[in-house]
Enzyme design. Structure first.
Site, PDB file in Angstrom:
ATOM      1  CB  SER A   1      -0.879  -0.014   1.235  1.00 22.06           C
ATOM      2  OG  SER A   1      -1.574   1.195   1.318  1.00 22.06           O
ATOM      3  NE  ARG A   2       3.315   1.410  -5.499  1.00 22.01           N
ATOM      4  CZ  ARG A   2       2.453   0.827  -6.314  1.00 22.01           C
ATOM      5  NH1 ARG A   2       1.314   1.403  -6.583  1.00 22.01           N
ATOM      6  NH2 ARG A   2       2.739  -0.317  -6.887  1.00 22.01           N
ATOM      7  CB  VAL A   3      -0.943   6.779   0.046  1.00 22.07           C
ATOM      8  CG1 VAL A   3      -0.214   7.373  -1.104  1.00 22.07           C
ATOM      9  CG2 VAL A   3      -2.255   6.167  -0.396  1.00 22.07           C
TER      10      VAL A   3
END
Ligand SMILES: Nc1ncnc2c1ncn2[C@@H]1O[C@H](COP(=O)(O)OP(=O)(O)OP(=O)(O)O)[C@@H](O)[C@H]1O
Ligand SMILES: [Mg+2]
Length: 503
Positions: A364-366
């Protein structure tokens, strides 16, 4: 009778002079050819992209491509009775869908027509299905978590409100189950949920609707359905239409969750209609703009700035892979558009480890930015430990003699793996999740059997909710971290209660 020829001649000449021949052009607007939900229509020189067209027997079509002399049309309703030569009537309108609170609790098709047996929809507003995404200046950073209630996701790949998180995996690996569990977990959060089924089996969609009803979530949700049997055109417009419905709530300042189940079927419907309308095929026979149809859809998910009401639209697109091949065209495209992915593995599913999330390939990048500080503080070391454990475990399979420390690490790793498992329809609140991971991290489950670990988690949930309401408030509302003293206090209480309950 004698005829005065000269008079007759004069009269004829006068009549010729008075006649003013004018050319009146009228477009034929006729179907030239028709095949599997698409048609080529002549005329329509003034037609706009996505303009709605009417045909006989109330058939509705939409302009899909504009050629020099012909217009490509996709049908949105069954067009089996139409044939070449039938007339097309332009409406001058772009396709719109009803929006508003009245849609809550309803099951509709992408045209906004009810599929449930309730009264016809009477909304005050209609919005176009294609709307521009929010500009950069209209967006705010993703800062609030969207709890899925699934331990393996909220811990390792947390999702923030306004984020786009892809769920991908082979057939029958539990993709829809994750999306539905996430919707069910929004029960007391006020988050509005939109479930958009594209090209799915009707029985599967009926099962999802049943679950929403059974868990009392239907009145907080809107279900938009275009099944596999519907026209390709209707399947194609489904996600855009569902997004406009979701955006209405977002622009009223609410938090919205939308599930697109699934974009592989969406891409296939688009490929079918584009090939029939003779768009040149590209990789895997998809037309060249396949990336654009998904990026313009997912760009509409966002967290709006305070000035615009601060609402958010979180999306969970689903993509199905074949034989775990995530480098196929559609999976790679959607992976590159989204802010992370949850990868479901067939091997884990077959071993009965559910949800079958492959933590190594999921990211999950953010979401981490939005995760509660107490959770984030706990998970940094835990993630590292868990990935080391997986490596260690593969070594230990060679039958080497293990020292005590390694054996202990293996036990703890196995306990954490057990904690990551969860049955369907049993979302777990975030503070219980934090407490469970804290207990696992501190070795409370090291010597327990799998059944004991399941029972122990329930005990911890009760202990937290009955004895530590103030700590729950500090973690969730005040967003505080957990200091050492509090951690020790909680662990002692868990140990006591586990002993009392004989776990
Ligand atoms: N956590 C879980 N615990 C127990 N059973 C599960 C879990 N998750 C999924 N299942 C079961 O696995 C089966 C497949 O799940 P699901 O329909 O969600 O898969 P899918 O990937 O969406 O399939 P498809 O590719 O056909 O859409 C269902 O019978 C579901 O009940
Ligand atoms: Mg599914």
């Amino acid at each position: 009778m004698k005829i005065a020829t000269s008079k007759m001649k004069r009269n004829i000449q006068k009549a010729i002079q008075q006649t003013k021949p004018a050319l009146h052009l009228k477009e034929a607007n006729e179907i030239l050819s028709i095949s599997a939900g698409t048609a080529e229509v002549s005329g329509l020189s003034q037609a706009k992209m996505n303009e709605l067209l009417h045909f006989k027997d109330d058939v509705i079509g939409m302009v899909h491509s504009l050629g020099e002399n012909t217009t490509g049309v996709v049908f949105l309703t069954n067009a089996d009775m139409l044939k070449a030569g039938d007339k097309a009537i332009p409406t001058g309108h772009i396709l719109e869908v009803p929006v508003g609170e009245e849609l809550l609790g309803r099951i509709i098709n992408p045209l906004g027509q009810p599929l449930d047996e309730k009264l016809p929809l009477r909304t005050k507003e209609k919005w176009p299905i294609e709307r521009p995404a929010a500009t950069i200046m209209d967006r705010a950073p993703v800062d609030t978590p969207l709890q899925t209630g699934i331990k393996a996701i909220d811990s390792f790949t947390p999702i923030g409100r306004g984020q786009r998180e892809l769920i991908l995996g082979d057939r029958q690996t539990g993709k829809t189950a994750i999306a539905v569990d996430t919707i069910l977990n929004q029960k007391n959060t006020g988050v509005i949920c939109v479930y958009c089924a594209i090209g799915q089996r009707s029985a599967d969609t009926a099962r999802v609707i049943d679950q929403l009803k059974k868990h009392d979530m239907i009145n907080q949700s809107v279900v938009v359905v275009a099944t596999g049997e519907d026209e390709a055109g209707l399947q194609f417009i489904a996600p855009y239409s569902a997004t406009s419905i979701a955006e209405w709530f977002m622009e009223k300042g609410q938090d919205v969750l939308i599930v697109y189940d699934d974009l592989t079927a969406h891409a296939r419907a688009y490929r079918q209609m584009s090939l029939l309308l003779r768009t040149p095929p590209g990789r895997e026979a998809y037309p060249g703009d396949i990336f654009y149809i998904h990026s313009r859809l997912l760009e509409r998910s966002t967290h709006l700035c305070e000035k615009l009401g601060g609402g958010s639209l979180t999306s969970l697109p689903i993509v199905s892979t074949e034989a775990g091949n995530i480098s196929a065209y559609i999976p790679t495209n959607v992976i590159s558009i989204t802010d992370g992915q949850i990868y479901l593995s067939t091997q884990l599913f077959q071993k009965g480890m559910m949800p079958a999330i492959d933590t190594g390939r999921s990211v999950s990048r953010v979401g981490g930015e939005a995760q509660l500080p107490a959770y984030r503080q706990l998970l940094g070391p835990l993630k590292l430990f868990y990935s080391q454990f997986e490596e260690l475990e593969s070594f230990s399979k060679f039958g080497v003699q293990l020292d005590e420390e390694t054996q202990q690490k293996l036990n703890r790793g196995r306990a954490i793996r057990m904690v990551l498992q969860q049955t369907q329809f049993k979302p777990i609140d975030v503070t219980t999740q934090i407490a469970i991971f804290m207990a696992a991290n501190n070795g409370l489950f090291d010597t327990m059997s799998d059944e004991q670990i399941v029972k122990a988690q329930e005990t911890i949930r009760k202990t937290m909710n009955q004895r530590f309401k103030n700590i729950i408030e500090r973690i969730t509302i005040k967003r505080e971290k957990i200091d050492d003293a509090t951690q020790q206090k909680l662990l002692t209480a868990f140990r006591q209660d586990l002993k009392i309950r004989g776990v």
